[in-house]
Motif scaffolding. Structure first.
Motif, PDB file in Angstrom:
ATOM      1  N   GLY A  44       0.815  -1.239  -0.034  1.00  0.00           N
ATOM      2  CA  GLY A  44       0.346   0.015   0.096  1.00  0.00           C
ATOM      3  C   GLY A  44       1.028   1.153   0.068  1.00  0.00           C
ATOM      4  O   GLY A  44       0.565   2.331   0.737  1.00  0.00           O
ATOM      5  N   MET A  45       1.961   1.320  -0.582  1.00  0.00           N
ATOM      6  CA  MET A  45       2.974   2.609  -0.562  1.00  0.00           C
ATOM      7  C   MET A  45       3.353   2.640  -2.094  1.00  0.00           C
ATOM      8  O   MET A  45       3.567   1.765  -2.779  1.00  0.00           O
ATOM      9  N   THR A  80      12.108   8.412  -0.477  1.00  0.00           N
ATOM     10  CA  THR A  80      11.166   8.987  -0.023  1.00  0.00           C
ATOM     11  C   THR A  80       9.770   8.077  -0.404  1.00  0.00           C
ATOM     12  O   THR A  80       9.667   7.365  -1.611  1.00  0.00           O
ATOM     13  N   VAL A  81       9.156   7.664   0.605  1.00  0.00           N
ATOM     14  CA  VAL A  81       7.944   6.705   0.421  1.00  0.00           C
ATOM     15  C   VAL A  81       6.487   7.290   0.921  1.00  0.00           C
ATOM     16  O   VAL A  81       6.536   7.877   1.891  1.00  0.00           O
ATOM     17  N   VAL A  82       5.609   7.171  -0.007  1.00  0.00           N
ATOM     18  CA  VAL A  82       4.129   7.675   0.573  1.00  0.00           C
ATOM     19  C   VAL A  82       3.136   6.503   0.235  1.00  0.00           C
ATOM     20  O   VAL A  82       3.301   5.651  -0.034  1.00  0.00           O
ATOM     21  N   PHE A  86      12.206   5.110   4.335  1.00  0.00           N
ATOM     22  CA  PHE A  86      11.169   4.112   4.444  1.00  0.00           C
ATOM     23  C   PHE A  86      10.830   3.866   6.070  1.00  0.00           C
ATOM     24  O   PHE A  86       9.711   3.705   6.274  1.00  0.00           O
ATOM     25  N   ILE A  87      11.922   3.858   6.852  1.00  0.00           N
ATOM     26  CA  ILE A  87      11.544   3.522   8.242  1.00  0.00           C
ATOM     27  C   ILE A  87      10.843   4.781   8.774  1.00  0.00           C
ATOM     28  O   ILE A  87       9.937   4.538   9.674  1.00  0.00           O
ATOM     29  N   GLU A  88      11.243   5.911   8.281  1.00  0.00           N
ATOM     30  CA  GLU A  88      10.848   7.183   9.064  1.00  0.00           C
ATOM     31  C   GLU A  88       9.254   7.211   8.449  1.00  0.00           C
ATOM     32  O   GLU A  88       8.224   7.718   9.528  1.00  0.00           O
ATOM     33  N   PHE A  89       9.007   6.809   7.203  1.00  0.00           N
ATOM     34  CA  PHE A  89       7.517   6.815   6.794  1.00  0.00           C
ATOM     35  C   PHE A  89       6.609   5.718   7.771  1.00  0.00           C
ATOM     36  O   PHE A  89       5.647   6.096   8.239  1.00  0.00           O
ATOM     37  N   ILE A  90       7.348   4.654   8.135  1.00  0.00           N
ATOM     38  CA  ILE A  90       6.558   3.641   8.955  1.00  0.00           C
ATOM     39  C   ILE A  90       6.296   3.983  10.293  1.00  0.00           C
ATOM     40  O   ILE A  90       5.399   4.144  10.725  1.00  0.00           O
TER      41      ILE A  90
END
Length: 419
Positions: free
Chosen positions: A312-313, A322-324, A365-369
């Motif tokens: 879902g990313m 950067t992941v959204v 990725f980890i920051e997004f999670i």
């Protein structure tokens, strides 16, 4: 796969081999050599062994499932002070130790089943060859057709057994990697189970081995299946495909990506061995070849994007990682929250990215999670994996420190919002 379906497969198999024997016996007025008949009878007897192994394998799988269901202890034990653990908790500790022996037996049974499968295939190949050679290969078209049909059905049965084995492997893996209940870990008198300490130590060793670059691994220049797969020269195994076909035909097929547990070890190879015995660990000379090949690098990025879509990313920026969220994030986040094995898959993905030249994609990725866990609370069940594993396998110490500070700040913000 339940016991009834396995027995049905065995009965169908017995009917097929009996039919083959009768057809061959009737050829040329029953003119079949005594040698061929003897081999058929011998095969029938030896076929009993794989059935017994399969039954034993079913029983061990049931025991593992029972262990998973009973592994977690009530939360109220966590509040027991001064090491006053209830008799029920102590009983479970002793029971857990006993049931741990089942894992060792199950590993042995897995080996027996594979040996049985190989012997099984050798026997039917021998029977087919003997029948074909009778009277100068003068076997009727009907008999040949039945042999081919049986071989096809035999492959289907073997695939079911393989899926059953895989289910047991997943249970084993979960038992080996799940942390023990918080109530035991928080005992004030330090009364932590030896099993919990062992698991924690194994996890720490694995992380340290990764960060150190697996110094004890010996390179094998003769083995490069991972490189060949990345170059689209060989398919993944078992039940897999070529990497370009996976990208073109599996992308968005969420059921296939969820149910097939054997392609991840090929798309994202790491330097430690896995439960997929048909996948090779990543060797140092392969790392260099993959990192030096733009075609292989592009395929790795496609694999990463495909799995992000599955979760879902989307990868918004390939330069900084950067992941959204993707459009269907709610549905896919729900699946990610409830499926522990996908948390383990993400650990593999992040390790692989770090090995093959894409370490820079991991931090964002980890920051997004972390934001989705603590701020929006949409991926709360990923907190343990993210904090204990994903942050820990960032190779740059400054990035690890940065993510821990970021995590603590999110915790503080959450606490402030409640006061």
């Amino acid at each position: 796969m339940n016991e009834e379906s396995l027995h049905q497969g065995d009965e169908q198999f017995q009917q097929k081999i009996d039919t083959i024997s009768d057809d061959v016996a009737n050829e040329r007025g029953g003119n079949v050599s005594h040698q061929s008949q003897t081999k058929v009878d011998k095969y029938k007897k030896e076929n009993e062994t794989p059935k017994e192994n399969t039954s034993m394998h079913d029983e061990s799988c049931d025991e593992l499932q029972f262990q998973l269901k009973t592994d977690t202890m009530p939360d109220d034990f966590a509040n027991e002070k001064d090491g006053n653990v209830l008799h029920q908790s102590q009983t479970k500790v002793h029971k857990n130790k006993k049931e741990n022996e089942t894992l060792k037996e199950n590993t042995s049974m897995n080996e027996e089943i594979h040996q049985g499968d190989e012997q099984f295939q050798q026997k039917i190949d021998t029977i087919s060859d003997d029948v074909a050679n009778e009277k100068g290969g003068n076997v009727s078209h009907q008999s040949q057709t039945k042999v081919h049909k049986y071989e096809k059905e035999n492959e289907a049965l073997k695939e079911k057994i393989s899926m059953h084995e895989e289910s047991c492997n997943e249970l084993q893996f979960q038992l080996n990697t799940d942390t023990m209940p918080d109530d035991i870990a928080n005992e004030k008198d330090g009364n932590v189970l030896h099993q919990s300490q062992t698991k924690s130590k194994c996890a720490e060793n694995d992380i340290q081995q990764y960060l150190d670059g697996y110094p004890d691994q010996e390179d094998d220049l003769m083995r490069e299946e991972n490189y060949k797969f990345f170059m689209d020269e060989i398919p993944s195994r078992p039940n897999g495909d070529y990497i370009d076909t996976i990208h073109n035909e599996w992308w968005g097929d969420y059921k296939r990506l969820e149910d097939n547990r054997k392609y991840m070890q090929w798309l994202f190879p790491v330097r430690a061995k896995s439960c997929n015995r048909q996948a090779q660990e990543l060797f140092p000379h392969e790392i260099k070849k993959i990192c030096d090949c733009k075609e292989a690098q592009d395929r790795l990025i496609l694999s990463y994007k495909m799995m992000l879509d599955f979760y879902g990313m989307q990868l918004e920026n390939e330069k900084d990682g950067t992941v959204v969220r993707s459009d269907n994030w709610e549905e896919r986040f729900a699946n990610l929250n409830r499926s522990k094995h996908n948390h383990n898959r993400i650990t593999r993905i992040l390790k692989c990215l770090g090995e093959l030249g894409f370490e820079h994609l991991k931090k964002n990725f980890i920051e997004f999670i972390l934001v989705e866990i603590l701020e929006t609370k949409t991926l709360v069940y990923l907190q343990e994996s993210c904090c204990n594993y994903w942050i820990a396998i960032l190779k740059d110490p400054s990035e690890r420190a940065e993510m821990r500070v970021f995590y603590e700040q999110l915790i503080k913000n959450m606490s402030d919002s409640l006061t």
